[in-house]
Structure formats: C-alpha cells, structure tokens
Write a protein that holds these residues in place. Structure first.
Motif, PDB file in Angstrom:
ATOM      1  N   TYR A 203      -9.658 -27.792 -23.511  1.00 26.70           N
ATOM      2  CA  TYR A 203      -8.413 -26.825 -22.709  1.00 26.70           C
ATOM      3  C   TYR A 203      -9.028 -25.374 -23.018  1.00 26.70           C
ATOM      4  O   TYR A 203      -8.634 -24.864 -22.443  1.00 26.70           O
ATOM      5  N   VAL A 204      -9.828 -25.207 -24.322  1.00 24.30           N
ATOM      6  CA  VAL A 204      -9.856 -23.402 -24.220  1.00 24.30           C
ATOM      7  C   VAL A 204     -10.575 -22.971 -23.553  1.00 24.30           C
ATOM      8  O   VAL A 204     -10.886 -22.158 -22.439  1.00 24.30           O
ATOM      9  N   GLU A 205     -11.685 -23.747 -23.526  1.00 25.34           N
ATOM     10  CA  GLU A 205     -12.833 -23.342 -22.441  1.00 25.34           C
ATOM     11  C   GLU A 205     -11.956 -23.663 -20.267  1.00 25.34           C
ATOM     12  O   GLU A 205     -12.485 -22.272 -19.741  1.00 25.34           O
ATOM     13  N   LYS A 206     -11.645 -24.385 -20.409  1.00 22.35           N
ATOM     14  CA  LYS A 206     -10.422 -24.255 -19.047  1.00 22.35           C
ATOM     15  C   LYS A 206      -9.644 -22.709 -18.707  1.00 22.35           C
ATOM     16  O   LYS A 206     -10.096 -22.147 -17.697  1.00 22.35           O
ATOM     17  N   LYS A 207      -9.189 -22.203 -19.971  1.00 20.37           N
ATOM     18  CA  LYS A 207      -8.299 -21.195 -19.706  1.00 20.37           C
ATOM     19  C   LYS A 207      -8.736 -20.036 -20.947  1.00 20.37           C
ATOM     20  O   LYS A 207      -7.706 -18.874 -20.633  1.00 20.37           O
TER      21      LYS A 207
END
Lengths: 328, 248
Positions: A203-207
C-alpha cells in the motif's frame, strides 16, 4: 546517492539477520552464535534445536515483525496527521486496542477470535474521536497529543473497571496484555503479522507520492489532484489496523512507532523512495535489540518488552517535545 | 481555455464571471479581504464547495478526473513552510503526486534539472526545504509548480519573500512562460504588475469591478479600487527595470 541508499538497505537487512541469530543464542540453554547456525542445519542436539525453533525463533521473528509494523504505522500516522509527536502510543490508539481486547476477554472468553475484531474497533474508536475533534476545531500538534492522552486515560479507567468486574483468570489475562510481551508468539501470529506487513508495504509503496504530497501542505496536495481527506482516512485506518493486530497478539509495545520514524529521518534523511522501507528495517532492528536487552538485563528473569520500550521511548518523546517545531 | 461562470463561494465571492484565453499573464488586484485568494483557491481545486462553474479546456473542474488535475493547474500558495524533504524531491512531487509506484522517468529528471537551472536554485537541490530562507523556499514552490507542466499556473503573491533581484528574475520568467501557458497571479505590487501583466481582474468585496487589458488600465481605476483619491506612479521602476534586467 541512489546506490548508497540501496547499499544501506542491504546493510540493514544483514544487521537484522545478525541480530536475529544473536537473539536465538540468548537464553537458559547457552549456545554461541556459530553453534546456532550449525544447529539450525543439523540433526544433532534435538533439545536445543527444538528450544530454538519452537520458542526462541517465533519470539525473535515476532520482535522483528512487530517492530517493522509499528514503525510503519508510526511513519504513516506522523505524515497523515502532519504531526511529529503522533504515534500509535501517544495518540492512545494502542490503548483503544487494549480496551477492545479487555472487552473481548470479558464477554467472549480468553480464546475468542473476537479479540482481534474488538482490538481493531477499540483502536479505531480512538482515531475517530481524534478525527472528529480535529474537524470541530483544528487541533495543533500538541493539543492532538493531549487529546490522545485524555482518551488514553479514559480508556485506561474503563479498562480498570472491566478488570474490577472480571474473574481472576480474566484479570490476569487482561493485565498480561497491558505489558507488551512477545513470549506469546507462535507461528500462527507470525503468519498473520507477515501478511499484514507485506500488505502495508504494498500500500505505502503504491501511494508513496500521494502520501508524501501531504508534506507539501493540504492545499498544495489538493491542487495536485490528491483527495486529501480520503487519503488521510485510509492511511489512518490502515495504521490503526496494523497496530491493533500487534496489540491483539502481544499487548502494548509503546513508543516504537514514535521513535523509529524520527531515528530514520535523522540518520538516513527522508527520501520518498526509501523512507518507508528504511522505517521497517530500523523498527525491526530496534525491537530485536529491545528483546535482547529484555532477556539479558535481569537474566534469568525476562522483562516484558513493553516496559523496556517505554523506558527508552518516554525520554525521546520529551526530547521531541522540547525541540518543538524543529523536529518536523 | 478558462471559463468561470457565476462563481459564488460562501459570502466571499459573488457572481464571478470571466473568460481567458490559452496564454497570457493575468493579474488579480484588489484590496485586502476582496476575495483574491479565495478565487485562486477555487480555481486550484482547493475549495470545491463553490456554486457556479469553472471550465478548463471545456471540462468542468468538478468533474475532471483527479489524475488530470495536476496537468491542467498548478498552484503556489501564499504561505507555506519547509519540511524534511529535499528540494529535488519536493519538485519531483509536482510531477509524481498523481502517480503510483516508482514512476520516475528520465524525462522527469531532465525537466527538473532544467527548472533548477532556470530558477538558479541548482545549488539547493540536496538541501532540506526547512533549512531554506523564505525566498529560496518560495522559488522551490514555484519550481514544483512549473515541474507539473500544467496549462494554468496559479500564484498567490509569489513575490512576497523575494528581494528585488529575484523579483525581477521571477517576473521575467513568468513573462516568458506566459507566451505558452496561462498565468494567473494575485499581486500586491501594482507597479510590477503594470509592467508585466497583460490582463487585469479588479476584485472588490467579492465582485469583479473591472477586467481590462493592460493598455486600457487607468490610474484612476486603480485609485478607485483601493479607495484612494489618486495614485501616482513615477517612472522610477519603468526606467530602472530595463537597467536592472540588463545587469542581471
């Protein structure tokens, strides 16, 4: 620049592996570092091998995973709330989760799966209260933490009341949960934690660009087409979920989510591409170290790890408080 | 290009209607509290609960896909504070905020490199923005907005923290850019805006009192806008601009 950061990540992974092996060698039955490696890959000395694989390894891995998860949630909360003092512990999110756990133990019994759900609901209730307070009146950094303290003590009081109502067995379970303790670790909890960590990381990598655009201020983020409110709420729900999982397994392990993001920033800088992954690795290192100290400081007594992290964390918190705006 | 129709925002803006072409430098002038910043924030997608319509390239701002917004508008706020991000990463965010995973391309770096040079802040690239002076940070914000390569650049008093040399540099750059894109800026420095802007929007009490091309702006209009009996500009700036610019 880039290469350095990649090397740094590899270096931190090695430190993690080293500390995990070191941690495996500590305990009643002594074994030195190289013996551990030998034992893990051979069939001799079954007693030590089973001690290591069934008891020490889950505990060490639990330290690594919990440290990573708490650090990741702390970093996410600090950016989303634009507040360097925010963390699962200082905002009372951990206490909310703990209250949920106490509720579940009292009403559904010790082995109930409801513990996980209630931990999340409890933690989430704290976040919702803070979010609503912030909507009614924009809270500055300090007021938000004070509100967290108020909620923590309210939840603490309700928790005491529940303890008052509970039987001896339930009481001891609830109290056991209030100190964070990794000895409860087993392979089931490790699997769940690992999956949660990976999902959080994806999630954090994507966002990450969206998340970091919050650093430019809400208005600029809006003008960049970021749906600020939605992003903040999703970030907080994710962080809350991650924290509540760790609390429902091991109880409150305070301050890791506060210290690690600051340490990471001070030591390695705040680079968008590496910040979250560095937090995860540093969180893991710090909690394994804490676990090692908790086993060696009063050996053969084992200190609950939550006590140790609080002893480390509280002075750090005061330091950040004194530095004020500069620690942003 | 930009069409604003019957824009109302709370009690601050009333029936704002205007239309601007694809390029040019538009200055919004008006006394304090006239709604200049609010108008800019409506155009910048920050205030979304306005009544009326804003069309950019024929598309309604409220209905545009969020990912498209940074390519259409870029915004530089009036007040902002630095943080622990480095300068080049701050600028990079202008290009990447709407994208997922690691989407940095070679082109992103080229664009940023060019902007850093253009604004003469290349030496700051690896500094954390919280360690910059007000003027330096202002330039970084402008660089971030330029990195978006948007069709419209919105600026809220961009020269606030800049010294005279940097002010001129910035206005020269804006003037150059305004040949290709549309620049809308809230300005307080009337002499500067008279020298550089092509169009004017006069705002007072939330109403547009006048829109005008630079050739038709009268000093009486400006005096009236600010409730002054008269306003006199000597030609100090005008004569010295050219010299300043030649010397930079």
């Amino acid at each position: 620049m880039k290469l350095n950061k990649k090397l740094l990540i590899i270096f931190l992974v090695f430190i993690n592996i080293f500390l995990i092996l070191l941690n495996l060698s500590i305990g009643e039955i002594k074994a030195d570092f190289f013996e551990i490696i030998k034992i893990l890959f051979s069939k001799d000395n079954q007693l030590l091998k089973s001690t290591i694989i069934d008891i020490r390894l889950p505990e060490t891995l639990a330290a690594a995973l919990t440290g990573s998860i708490l650090a990741l949630s702390g970093a996410l909360i600090q950016i989303s709330m634009e507040n360097p003092l925010a963390s699962p512990y200082t905002l009372g999110i951990s206490h909310g989760a703990l209250l949920g756990v106490a509720f579940a133990i009292l009403f559904f019994g010790l082995a109930s799966k409801w513990i996980y759900f209630f931990a999340f609901f409890g933690a989430f209730s704290t976040v919702m209260i803070l979010f609503l307070l912030n909507k009614i009146k924009k809270l500055d950094n300090l007021s938000l933490v004070l509100a967290g303290v108020a909620i923590s003590s309210l939840y603490g009081a309700i928790n005491l009341f529940l303890q008052f109502l509970s039987s001896d067995l339930e009481l001891s379970a609830i109290i056991y949960w209030t100190f964070g303790d990794l000895t409860k670790a087993n392979y089931f909890s490790l699997k769940i934690l690992f999956i949660c960590l990976i999902l959080g990381l994806i999630y954090v990598e994507k966002k990450k660009y969206k998340i970091f655009s919050l650093e430019l201020g809400e208005e600029v983020a809006l003008s960049l087409g970021v749906d600020v409110n939605k992003l903040k709420i999703i970030n907080l729900i994710l962080a809350t979920f991650l924290v509540s999982i760790t609390v429902s397994f091991f109880g409150i392990i305070g301050f890791i989510g506060l210290i690690v993001p600051h340490l990471t920033r001070l030591l390695f800088g705040k680079e968008i591409s590496y910040y979250f992954i560095l937090n995860i690795l540093a969180g893991s290192i710090l909690l394994i170290l804490a676990d090692i100290f908790s086993k060696t400081l009063l050996a053969p007594q084992i200190l609950p790890i939550g006590i140790l992290t609080s002893i480390l964390g509280a002075p750090t918190f005061l330091y950040l408080l004194l530095r004020g705006k500069k620690c942003l | 290009m930009l069409v604003v129709r019957n824009l109302n925002y709370k009690n601050i803006l009333r029936n704002i209607t205007f239309k601007i072409g694809k390029s040019g430098f538009v200055a919004i002038l008006g006394p304090n509290g006239s709604g200049k910043t609010t108008l800019l924030k409506c155009l910048a997608n920050i205030f979304r609960d306005y009544k009326g319509d804003i069309f950019i390239l024929g598309k309604n701002l409220k209905k545009i896909n969020k990912k498209e917004i940074p390519q259409l508008i870029s915004y530089v706020p009036q007040k902002s504070f630095g943080n622990s991000l480095k300068v080049y990463e701050t600028i990079l965010l202008g290009r990447l905020a709407s994208k997922g995973f690691s989407a940095i391309t070679k082109k992103d770096f080229e664009v940023i490199e060019k902007i850093l040079e253009e604004l003469k802040i290349k030496h700051l690239a690896n500094k954390e923005t919280k360690n910059l002076s007000g003027g330096e940070f202002q330039k970084v914000q402008i660089a971030r907005a330029l990195a978006q390569n948007a069709k419209i650049l919105l600026l809220d008093e961009p020269t606030n923290n800049l010294d005279i040399k940097n002010k001129i540099l910035l206005f020269e750059l804006l003037k150059k850019l305004s040949k290709k894109i549309l620049i809308i800026s809230v300005l307080h420095d009337i002499s500067f805006s008279l020298n550089y802007a092509d169009h004017f929007i006069f705002l007072k009490n939330g109403n547009i009192v006048k829109t005008s091309h630079k050739n038709f702006v009268k000093h009486e209009d400006i005096a009236e806008l600010f409730d002054l009996k008269e306003i006199i500009f000597d030609d100090f700036y005008e004569n010295n601009f050219k010299n300043f610019c030649n010397n930079i």
